[in-house]
Design a protein around this motif. Sequence first.
Motif, short mmCIF file in Angstrom:
data_model
loop_
_atom_site.label_atom_id
_atom_site.label_comp_id
_atom_site.label_asym_id
_atom_site.label_seq_id
_atom_site.Cartn_x
_atom_site.Cartn_y
_atom_site.Cartn_z
N ALA A 3 0.82 -1.20 0.00
CA ALA A 3 0.00 0.00 0.00
C ALA A 3 0.86 1.25 0.00
CB ALA A 3 -0.92 -0.03 1.22
N ALA A 4 0.20 2.42 0.10
CA ALA A 4 0.90 3.70 0.02
C ALA A 4 1.77 3.99 1.23
CB ALA A 4 -0.12 4.82 -0.16
N ALA A 5 1.71 3.14 2.25
CA ALA A 5 2.54 3.35 3.43
C ALA A 5 4.02 3.37 3.07
CB ALA A 5 2.27 2.26 4.46
N ALA A 6 4.43 2.52 2.13
CA ALA A 6 5.84 2.48 1.70
C ALA A 6 6.23 3.77 0.99
CB ALA A 6 6.08 1.28 0.79
N GLU A 7 5.32 4.31 0.20
CA GLU A 7 5.60 5.57 -0.50
C GLU A 7 5.69 6.72 0.50
OE1 GLU A 7 2.78 6.05 -3.78
OE2 GLU A 7 2.63 3.87 -3.79
N SER A 8 4.87 6.69 1.53
CA SER A 8 4.91 7.73 2.56
C SER A 8 6.28 7.76 3.24
CB SER A 8 3.81 7.50 3.60
OG SER A 8 2.53 7.61 3.01
N GLU A 9 6.79 6.57 3.56
CA GLU A 9 8.11 6.48 4.19
C GLU A 9 9.19 6.99 3.24
OE1 GLU A 9 8.73 2.49 5.43
OE2 GLU A 9 7.06 2.48 6.85
N ILE B 61 2.21 8.94 -6.25
CA ILE B 61 0.83 8.92 -6.75
C ILE B 61 0.04 7.86 -5.97
CG2 ILE B 61 -0.69 8.60 -8.72
CD1 ILE B 61 1.58 9.36 -10.55
N ALA B 62 -0.99 8.31 -5.31
CA ALA B 62 -1.97 7.47 -4.61
C ALA B 62 -3.11 8.42 -4.26
CB ALA B 62 -1.38 6.79 -3.38
N SER B 63 -4.04 8.01 -3.43
CA SER B 63 -5.14 8.92 -3.09
C SER B 63 -4.69 9.94 -2.05
CB SER B 63 -6.32 8.13 -2.54
OG SER B 63 -6.04 7.67 -1.23
N LEU B 64 -5.35 11.08 -2.02
CA LEU B 64 -5.07 12.08 -0.99
C LEU B 64 -5.31 11.51 0.40
CD1 LEU B 64 -6.60 15.27 -2.67
CD2 LEU B 64 -4.17 14.78 -2.31
N GLY B 65 -6.30 10.63 0.51
CA GLY B 65 -6.57 10.00 1.80
C GLY B 65 -5.40 9.19 2.31
N ASP B 66 -4.66 8.57 1.39
CA ASP B 66 -3.50 7.78 1.79
C ASP B 66 -2.40 8.66 2.40
OD1 ASP B 66 -4.28 5.17 1.13
OD2 ASP B 66 -3.83 5.48 -0.97
N PHE B 67 -2.37 9.93 1.99
CA PHE B 67 -1.32 10.83 2.47
C PHE B 67 -1.86 11.89 3.43
CE2 PHE B 67 0.14 9.63 -1.88
CZ PHE B 67 1.22 8.84 -1.50
N ALA B 68 -3.08 11.65 3.95
CA ALA B 68 -3.74 12.66 4.77
C ALA B 68 -2.88 13.14 5.93
CB ALA B 68 -5.08 12.11 5.29
N GLY B 69 -2.26 12.21 6.64
CA GLY B 69 -1.44 12.59 7.79
C GLY B 69 -0.25 13.44 7.40
N LEU B 70 0.40 13.10 6.30
CA LEU B 70 1.58 13.85 5.85
C LEU B 70 1.19 15.23 5.31
CD1 LEU B 70 3.71 11.11 4.05
CD2 LEU B 70 3.84 11.91 6.41
N ILE B 71 0.02 15.30 4.68
CA ILE B 71 -0.46 16.60 4.20
C ILE B 71 -0.78 17.50 5.39
CG2 ILE B 71 -2.33 17.76 2.97
CD1 ILE B 71 -2.47 15.32 1.11
N GLU B 72 -1.43 16.93 6.38
CA GLU B 72 -1.79 17.70 7.57
C GLU B 72 -0.55 18.20 8.32
OE1 GLU B 72 -4.44 17.18 11.69
OE2 GLU B 72 -4.46 15.64 10.13
N SER B 73 0.50 17.39 8.35
CA SER B 73 1.73 17.78 9.06
C SER B 73 2.57 18.78 8.27
CB SER B 73 2.57 16.54 9.36
OG SER B 73 3.11 15.99 8.15
N GLY B 74 2.27 18.91 6.96
CA GLY B 74 3.04 19.83 6.13
C GLY B 74 4.26 19.20 5.50
#
Length: 321
Positions: free
Chosen positions: A188-194, A205-218
């Motif tokens: 899943a997108a967890a690997a891309e987040s890391e 590239i994945a859904s905005l929901g997958d990166f919600a935490g990182l978007i919120e943190s800036g």
Amino acid sequence: MPTHKLINRMACFIGASLLASSAIAADFPQRDIRLIVPWAAGGGTDGISRKISNIAEQSLPVSIYAENISGAVSATGLTQLMRSRPDGHTLSVLTYDSVITVPRSELVPGYSLDKMTPIARITQEADAIVASKQSGIESLDELIETAKAKPGTVRIGVMPEGSGPYLAARRLENMTGADFNIITYPGAAAAESEALLSGEIDAAIASLGDFAGLIESGDVQGLVELSSEQNPTYPDVPPISEGGIDLESGSFIVLVAPANTPEDTIQTLESAYQEAFESDEFQQWVSNIGVTPSWLGSDEVGDWMLARQEQVFALMDELEL
């Protein structure tokens, strides 16, 4: 034994078996329900599947517990589902890769959508392109221009070849003349987040929901959503159609049971999940993470999946994938 007596005994046996099956279905559920999430914990599919199941179990006399079984682009967990008894006590979820990537690759012996019974579609969500803060990229135009001026230097993380995000990256290259360094990540997108946080990639590239935490943190900025409509949860992330690019991509979550699960059991499960889907709690929660709630019941979702598969396979043929 006379033939007519043998036939009568066989008829009685078959009738008793049918009555027993009906009784089992009528008594469903008889124990806690296992939900196989065929992706690693922490991703969008995992969170959504757990949330709606936690609400759905409130309509049932038993609990629904989730178990993450990842691997083979979701096929490992789904293979366990296909081998489970068709009694409604083991469920799983399909995503884009379960319907498109795995059947297309034909690399998992015995894998077939025919071995599953769709219960309902729960969500649809557009893919999006995000960039890490440390990359310095702040817009889609900047991403494309950099990839054109310095071919192969902009590193974009996507799911494996044949996935929706991978196809989107390839299509964007073809449409704009950009030349990305496309890096694939299983799971899943967890690997891309890391990878975004560590600086291993510049964008993903994945859904905005997958990166919600990182978007919120800036730590990550949404550049564009691969959609023709504005996402109200992320008003600062424009749809790609605003830039004149016709490129839509996204995934979905479909709840399934093993094939041959009794119809009454499917209806019980569908009813519980539909009630959960329509609840204020789920609608508010799923909207807050930027995912579109989108219900299709058991009468429609199977045909919808086959149509989606046919459409994407045609696109993959065009790109020779």
